[in-house]
Design a protein around this motif. Structure first.
Motif, PDB file in Angstrom:
ATOM      1  N   ASP A   3     -33.083  17.624 -11.419  1.00 16.99           N
ATOM      2  CA  ASP A   3     -31.965  17.770 -10.307  1.00 16.99           C
ATOM      3  C   ASP A   3     -32.719  17.902  -8.910  1.00 16.99           C
ATOM      4  O   ASP A   3     -32.502  18.755  -8.370  1.00 16.99           O
ATOM      5  CB  ASP A   3     -31.079  18.437 -10.438  1.00 16.99           C
ATOM      6  CG  ASP A   3     -29.948  18.383  -9.284  1.00 16.99           C
ATOM      7  OD1 ASP A   3     -29.446  17.281  -9.131  1.00 16.99           O
ATOM      8  OD2 ASP A   3     -29.323  19.371  -9.242  1.00 16.99           O
ATOM      9  N   ASN A   4     -33.488  17.113  -8.475  1.00 19.02           N
ATOM     10  CA  ASN A   4     -34.250  17.181  -7.327  1.00 19.02           C
ATOM     11  C   ASN A   4     -33.834  16.599  -6.356  1.00 19.02           C
ATOM     12  O   ASN A   4     -34.570  16.254  -5.219  1.00 19.02           O
ATOM     13  CB  ASN A   4     -35.871  16.762  -7.538  1.00 19.02           C
ATOM     14  CG  ASN A   4     -36.686  17.478  -8.595  1.00 19.02           C
ATOM     15  OD1 ASN A   4     -36.692  18.950  -8.538  1.00 19.02           O
ATOM     16  ND2 ASN A   4     -37.276  16.803  -9.195  1.00 19.02           N
ATOM     17  N   GLY A   5     -32.332  16.405  -6.119  1.00 14.65           N
ATOM     18  CA  GLY A   5     -31.566  15.821  -5.313  1.00 14.65           C
ATOM     19  C   GLY A   5     -31.845  16.556  -3.894  1.00 14.65           C
ATOM     20  O   GLY A   5     -31.857  17.907  -4.022  1.00 14.65           O
ATOM     21  N   LYS A   6     -31.833  15.801  -3.004  1.00 11.57           N
ATOM     22  CA  LYS A   6     -31.966  16.554  -1.593  1.00 11.57           C
ATOM     23  C   LYS A   6     -30.842  16.602  -0.729  1.00 11.57           C
ATOM     24  O   LYS A   6     -29.896  15.662  -0.745  1.00 11.57           O
ATOM     25  CB  LYS A   6     -33.159  15.892  -0.840  1.00 11.57           C
ATOM     26  CG  LYS A   6     -34.594  16.233  -1.325  1.00 11.57           C
ATOM     27  CD  LYS A   6     -35.335  17.284  -1.321  1.00 11.57           C
ATOM     28  CE  LYS A   6     -36.550  17.154  -1.842  1.00 11.57           C
ATOM     29  NZ  LYS A   6     -37.287  18.645  -1.344  1.00 11.57           N
ATOM     30  N   GLU A 137     -27.034  17.095  -4.545  1.00  9.15           N
ATOM     31  CA  GLU A 137     -26.554  15.776  -3.443  1.00  9.15           C
ATOM     32  C   GLU A 137     -25.232  15.489  -3.360  1.00  9.15           C
ATOM     33  O   GLU A 137     -24.539  15.413  -2.517  1.00  9.15           O
ATOM     34  CB  GLU A 137     -27.455  14.616  -3.904  1.00  9.15           C
ATOM     35  CG  GLU A 137     -27.796  13.611  -2.745  1.00  9.15           C
ATOM     36  CD  GLU A 137     -28.774  12.670  -3.020  1.00  9.15           C
ATOM     37  OE1 GLU A 137     -29.018  11.696  -2.409  1.00  9.15           O
ATOM     38  OE2 GLU A 137     -29.481  12.735  -4.021  1.00  9.15           O
ATOM     39  N   THR A 138     -24.350  15.272  -4.525  1.00  9.02           N
ATOM     40  CA  THR A 138     -23.007  14.966  -4.511  1.00  9.02           C
ATOM     41  C   THR A 138     -22.252  15.936  -3.888  1.00  9.02           C
ATOM     42  O   THR A 138     -21.220  16.009  -3.168  1.00  9.02           O
ATOM     43  CB  THR A 138     -22.762  14.681  -5.926  1.00  9.02           C
ATOM     44  OG1 THR A 138     -23.427  13.749  -6.549  1.00  9.02           O
ATOM     45  CG2 THR A 138     -21.175  14.319  -5.925  1.00  9.02           C
ATOM     46  N   ARG A 205     -34.375  22.581  -1.217  1.00  6.73           N
ATOM     47  CA  ARG A 205     -33.989  21.304  -1.642  1.00  6.73           C
ATOM     48  C   ARG A 205     -33.290  20.696  -0.365  1.00  6.73           C
ATOM     49  O   ARG A 205     -32.625  19.584  -0.415  1.00  6.73           O
ATOM     50  CB  ARG A 205     -32.746  21.348  -2.709  1.00  6.73           C
ATOM     51  CG  ARG A 205     -33.201  21.942  -4.129  1.00  6.73           C
ATOM     52  CD  ARG A 205     -34.351  20.944  -4.584  1.00  6.73           C
ATOM     53  NE  ARG A 205     -34.711  21.716  -6.081  1.00  6.73           N
ATOM     54  CZ  ARG A 205     -35.925  22.116  -6.160  1.00  6.73           C
ATOM     55  NH1 ARG A 205     -36.915  21.984  -5.226  1.00  6.73           N
ATOM     56  NH2 ARG A 205     -36.188  22.678  -7.286  1.00  6.73           N
TER      57      ARG A 205
END
Length: 363
Positions: A3-6, A137-138, A205
């Motif tokens: 889960d490397n969402g920014k 991110e979401t 993140r």
């Protein structure tokens, strides 16, 4: 760690404000403890939160691409680091259960008393689990959509409440002893302001890191202003006596809002948005808890663990605080400030000292 969402620094600011603001106005124990002096503890606790933020960001600058899980191990060693993170995990679980239980009790007490508590509790955990599963991110994008609507709604209510205030509700001042003020400030720092600690798992993140400090500080100050304003309006609209004895004083103040002679129960709209703000606390706490589990057990992914973990926390929440709001308030007043002290203050201070020592050793 998966889960490397920014997220952007603006979304980070939205998340911090949302996370700190929702639960803060539920019981308003500061009024119950200090009466008209409640604003003082809010101000002092906000300053404490800004200091904590400064500590976290100083450490983060030394490890810009690492979360608290990763740099803690570098600073204090593998096993001590894992011990610290077990405490941190317990803290996140505590936030999840407190959030769900308090919101459930509020709805079954003040809104729909004939509905079984497990209905609300289960719905809350479904929302929390799904959002945490979707990732950071979401969560950030959702906060960016919901927060402006919530702010507009709550601002409208506050303006309407302010119209019925004709005296300064913070007078007379300095009616509380130094001991009362110190403990109330300590409790207010513990909840809600020291909860900023969970963002030590999020700062790495953020895409535009140069704006993290500014937006985080602004978000904390705005949360403090919102809390201060809610306290002012509550005491000013229903008086210090009712504000102290009512279980939900801000809700009582909001329920007085009327628009003309025909529009009543306007508070339902605000409560809907306020509920979303409270749920964000549980979402972020659960998201960070899953990241902590992933670190502790070196798991490649924790998507499959979200539902079992949420079911465990749902069961704990249902069996906790069986006396409802009275037991939650007692826990928040007598126990929580001390149980939260280790993960929110002592561990960051240890990490700060170790960061300074290691930084000097490299010179």
């Amino acid at each position: 760690m998966g889960d490397n969402g920014k997220i952007s620094s603006l979304q980070l600011g939205y998340l911090i404000f949302t996370y700190l603001s929702g639960f803060a106005t539920l019981y308003m124990l500061e009024i119950k403890m200090l009466g008209t002096d409640a604003w003082m503890s809010i101000f002092l606790a906000m300053l404490g939160s800004l200091v904590l933020l400064g500590i976290l960001l100083y450490i983060q600058r030394q490890f810009p691409e690492q979360t608290i899980f990763e740099y803690t191990e570098q600073l204090v060693g593998k096993w001590i680091g894992k011990g610290f993170m077990i405490v941190f995990l317990y803290y996140c679980f505590e936030l999840c259960t407190l959030t769900s239980k308090a919101l459930t009790v509020f709805y079954t007490t003040a809104i729909m008393p004939k509905t079984p508590s497990y209905v609300f509790n289960l719905l809350i955990f479904i929302a929390m689990t799904y959002a945490a599963y979707l990732g950071l991110e979401t969560i950030g994008r959702t906060a960016q959509i919901i927060l402006p609507l919530a702010v507009i709604s709550l601002t409208a209510v506050c303006v309407l409440i302010a119209s019925i205030i004709d005296t300064n509700p913070f007078l007379p001042m300095f009616q509380s002893s130094a001991k009362q003020l110190a403990y109330s400030s300590f409790r207010t720092y513990a909840f809600p302001f020291s909860k900023i600690i969970v963002f030590a798992a999020v700062f790495a993140r953020v895409k535009d890191k140069e704006a993290v400090s500014r937006n985080s500080m602004i978000a904390i100050i705005l949360a403090g202003i919102y809390f201060f304003s809610a306290t002012y309006l509550t005491i000013g609209s229903i008086g210090p006596y009712l504000a102290e004895i009512k279980m939900y004083p801000f809700f009582t103040a909001i329920s007085m809002v009327r628009i003309g002679d025909d529009i009543e129960r306007f508070e339902i709209v605000s409560i809907g948005f306020w509920t979303m703000l409270v749920i964000f606390e549980g979402i972020l706490a659960l998201y960070v808890a899953m990241k902590c589990i992933q670190y502790l057990f070196s798991l490649p992914d924790t998507k499959w663990l979200h539902v079992p973990t949420a079911l465990l926390l749902f069961g704990l929440s249902e069996k906790s605080f069986t006396n409802g709001s009275a037991s939650i308030m007692k826990y928040d007043y007598t126990t929580y400030p001390y149980t939260s002290l280790i993960p929110t203050t002592i561990i960051p201070l240890i990490l700060l000292v170790m960061t300074i020592v290691k930084k000097r050793a490299k010179k």
